[in-house]
Design a protein around this motif. Structure first.
Motif, short mmCIF file in Angstrom:
data_model
loop_
_atom_site.label_atom_id
_atom_site.label_comp_id
_atom_site.label_asym_id
_atom_site.label_seq_id
_atom_site.Cartn_x
_atom_site.Cartn_y
_atom_site.Cartn_z
N LYS A 111 -4.53 -1.60 5.99
CA LYS A 111 -3.33 -1.53 5.07
C LYS A 111 -3.49 -2.58 3.66
O LYS A 111 -2.67 -2.95 3.07
CB LYS A 111 -2.25 -2.13 5.80
CG LYS A 111 -2.06 -1.23 7.09
CD LYS A 111 -1.36 0.14 7.00
CE LYS A 111 -0.81 0.79 8.23
NZ LYS A 111 -0.35 2.12 7.87
N LYS B 167 -1.49 -1.47 0.43
CA LYS B 167 -0.25 -1.67 0.57
C LYS B 167 0.24 -3.54 0.55
O LYS B 167 1.49 -3.78 0.29
CB LYS B 167 0.53 -1.16 1.62
CG LYS B 167 0.21 0.39 1.35
CD LYS B 167 1.03 1.10 2.46
CE LYS B 167 0.61 2.86 2.27
NZ LYS B 167 1.35 3.61 3.46
N THR C 279 4.21 -5.52 -5.30
CA THR C 279 3.22 -4.52 -4.95
C THR C 279 3.96 -2.94 -5.18
O THR C 279 3.36 -2.01 -6.06
CB THR C 279 2.79 -4.45 -3.50
OG1 THR C 279 2.19 -5.60 -3.32
CG2 THR C 279 1.73 -3.15 -3.33
N LYS C 280 5.17 -2.98 -4.82
CA LYS C 280 5.79 -1.39 -5.15
C LYS C 280 5.98 -1.40 -6.79
O LYS C 280 5.84 -0.27 -7.31
CB LYS C 280 7.25 -1.67 -4.47
CG LYS C 280 8.09 -0.30 -4.70
CD LYS C 280 9.31 -0.33 -3.94
CE LYS C 280 10.19 0.98 -4.10
NZ LYS C 280 11.44 1.00 -3.48
N LYS D 91 2.72 -0.44 -8.33
CA LYS D 91 2.58 1.01 -7.93
C LYS D 91 3.22 1.99 -8.97
O LYS D 91 2.67 2.87 -9.34
CB LYS D 91 2.69 1.33 -6.60
CG LYS D 91 2.31 2.71 -6.17
CD LYS D 91 2.73 2.74 -4.69
CE LYS D 91 2.24 4.46 -4.42
NZ LYS D 91 2.53 4.86 -2.90
#
Length: 286
Positions: free
Chosen positions: A207, A210, A272-273, A276
């Motif tokens: 992972k 993410k 991280t979101k 992205k």
């Protein structure tokens, strides 16, 4: 029914060579760090980070852990003694009444202080190498519990940080302390740390894309210090003043780390979101 407890009377000293004591604690402490470095080397290669950065990290990290752990024990658990014997904080010696010097080793290292010392050392490492501190703590978080497990096994070999009395058949009788069957709290903690290491290395391998921006570091803090908080209920207090406390010093010191860990996990997920979404937007614009 007769219960057969486990007798434990291991001599902490393996050998004494020319007045220098070779002890299980030192070997296991160093062994845990070296094994962690071995795993971390593979992680650095996977992250395409030059290995000379790892050499620098080792110097900063080992110094930070040791100095922080030592100061943490001396100042959190036995401040009155060490403030009146300050040389014993730094030097592994004690002055005996006849004017001689006795080698006593470093008797007391606190994991809470070691964690704080490592974080401070990583700040200076980041400044010296221009490596991202938050990325570095994520990578170290993958292997940190491994060293912790070895240290707790070392505590077992020293018959220290013993558990509270128990009637369970796996109770240890630490004969160097007393003849009371006790929880092998050191083993409980070591097993927890090995399991945490397995979880962290698995998450890193599956992972990693993410779980960035401090998430792994935060998760490690939550897992390590939650385990520590719970296992403290099965331990004897390390110093006398803890006997009058509802939560002992180890538990009180664990709570801030758990809260900080949760904050890092939330921050890591949000950051991280957003990264992205930004990258997807740039691709769309191109």
């Amino acid at each position: 029914m007769e219960i057969n407890f486990i007798p434990w009377n291991v001599n902490p000293e393996i050998a004494n060579i020319m007045g220098i004591s070779l002890r299980y604690y030192g070997i296991l402490f160093a062994g845990g760090i070296f094994l962690s470095i071995f795993v971390l080397k593979s992680i650095f290669k996977n992250e395409n980070i030059p290995l000379d950065k790892l050499d620098t990290l080792i110097i900063y990290g080992v110094l930070g852990i040791f100095v922080g752990a030592r100061l943490g024990h001396c100042l959190f658990y036995e401040p009155s003694y060490y403030l009146s014997h300050p040389w014993e904080i730094i030097l592994p010696i004690s002055f005996v009444p006849d004017g001689g010097i006795k080698f006593i080793g470093y008797q007391g290292l606190a994991s809470h202080g070691g964690a704080l010392g490592l974080i401070i050392a990583l700040f200076f490492y980041s400044r010296a190498t221009t490596q991202s501190m938050i990325n570095t703590v994520d990578l170290i978080a993958v292997v940190a519990a491994l060293s912790g497990a070895f240290i707790r096994i070392a505590n077992l070999m020293n018959s220290e940080i013993i558990g509270s009395p128990t009637t369970k058949p796996w109770g240890f009788i630490f004969e160097r302390v007393d003849n009371v069957p006790r929880h092998p709290a050191q083993l409980y903690e070591a097993i927890c740390y090995f399991l945490i290491f397995a979880v962290m290395i698995r998450l890193y391998k599956t992972k990693r894309a993410k779980l960035r921006n401090g998430f792994l570091f935060g998760l490690l803090l939550v897992l390590i210090f939650t385990a520590r908080f719970i296992i403290e209920f099965f331990k004897e207090n390390q110093v006398g003043f803890e006997d009058s406390m509802t939560l002992n010093m180890g538990q009180l010191l664990s709570l801030p780390y758990i809260l900080i860990g949760l904050a890092f996990m939330v921050y890591g997920l949000i950051k991280t979101k957003r990264d992205k979404q930004r990258d997807e937007l740039l691709i769309t614009q191109d």
